[in-house]
Motif scaffolding. Structure first.
Motif, short mmCIF file in Angstrom:
data_model
loop_
_atom_site.label_atom_id
_atom_site.label_comp_id
_atom_site.label_asym_id
_atom_site.label_seq_id
_atom_site.Cartn_x
_atom_site.Cartn_y
_atom_site.Cartn_z
N UNK A 149 24.16 59.27 67.27
CA UNK A 149 24.96 58.97 68.75
C UNK A 149 25.07 60.00 69.21
N UNK A 150 25.47 61.47 68.98
CA UNK A 150 25.52 62.65 69.68
C UNK A 150 24.31 62.98 70.33
N UNK A 151 23.35 63.03 69.58
CA UNK A 151 21.95 63.35 70.09
C UNK A 151 21.32 62.29 71.30
N UNK A 152 21.55 61.05 71.11
CA UNK A 152 21.39 60.32 71.99
C UNK A 152 22.21 60.44 73.21
N UNK A 153 23.46 60.58 73.29
CA UNK A 153 24.10 60.89 74.21
C UNK A 153 23.74 62.17 75.03
N UNK A 154 23.52 63.09 74.28
CA UNK A 154 22.99 64.53 74.78
C UNK A 154 21.54 64.06 75.81
N UNK A 155 20.91 63.36 75.18
CA UNK A 155 19.44 63.08 75.80
C UNK A 155 19.66 62.23 76.96
N UNK A 156 20.56 61.13 76.86
CA UNK A 156 20.84 60.24 78.05
C UNK A 156 21.55 60.37 79.09
N UNK A 157 22.59 61.38 78.67
CA UNK A 157 23.76 61.42 79.72
C UNK A 157 23.31 62.10 81.00
N UNK A 158 23.66 61.55 82.11
CA UNK A 158 23.31 62.23 83.40
C UNK A 158 23.64 63.76 83.67
N UNK A 159 24.69 64.18 83.00
CA UNK A 159 25.01 65.44 82.93
C UNK A 159 24.59 66.49 81.97
N UNK A 160 23.88 65.84 81.16
CA UNK A 160 23.33 66.68 80.03
C UNK A 160 21.75 66.75 79.99
N UNK A 161 21.03 65.56 79.94
CA UNK A 161 19.69 65.35 80.13
C UNK A 161 19.15 66.24 79.05
#
Length: 191
Positions: free
Chosen positions: A35-47
């Motif tokens: 879930x951390x890696x998906x959030x880092x991949x998909x987050x608009x401020x992280x991408x």
């Protein structure tokens, strides 16, 4: 600045965050790895759209970290090409006897061979990996050579036997020796 962005995206999933040499490292629990890696991949401020590297680490002989109950970790290095930023994400396997971490192949396809390498060299099992088998050592290889408890000379050696006309495996025949430097002193040596 990236510390604040990542903290805003991940919140209490972050167990530890640090910055060294201008690169942010976050540590998360094995249960939050995917879930951390998906959030880092998909987050608009992280991408973080690219996983540059993934490796296993044996922290058993690494200062204070080796004194913790968890000694095997998986570390992923991520890159956001669009935002020009990097991050390192680490999680420890919960069981030292049978280290297991979820596979990131479904998040980044590039994780495939990196996870196979970490499995081969450290014995870390990647749950959900589509083809988890050795990639660098022989199929009959015993053990995981990058673990700190693996003997330097290994357990077995292989050689070609011309009489049997095949490769044979046998116990290691290397005799341990001490290398003591030889000091040469000459009477004519000028000080």
């Amino acid at each position: 600045m990236l510390n604040d962005i990542v903290t805003a995206v991940l919140g209490d999933k972050i167990k530890k965050i640090s910055t060294a040499l201008n690169e942010v490292t976050i540590e998360v629990a094995a249960a939050d790895w995917i879930s951390t890696c998906v959030a880092l991949r998909d987050g608009q401020t992280t991408r973080f759209d690219t996983m540059v590297d993934l490796c296993g680490v044996d922290y058993s002989a690494y200062g204070e970290a080796g004194k913790e109950s968890q000694k095997y970790a998986v570390v992923a290095h991520l890159l956001s090409v669009t935002l020009n930023q990097r991050i390192r994400v680490r999680c420890y396997a919960e069981n030292d006897e049978f280290p297991v971490v979820h596979s990131l192949v479904d998040v980044w396809a590039s994780a495939n061979w990196y996870e196979r390498e970490a499995f081969d060299l450290f014995g870390i099992i990647f749950e959900g990996h589509p083809d988890l088998r050795r990639i660098l050592t022989d199929y009959g290889f015993v053990g995981h050579p990058f673990r700190k408890d693996f003997p330097t000379s290994g357990y077995v050696e292989m050689r070609y036997d011309p009489e049997q006309k095949r490769v044979v495996y046998q116990p290691v025949t290397i005799e341990p020796r001490e290398n003591v430097p030889r000091v040469i002193r000459e009477d004519s040596y000028a000080h």
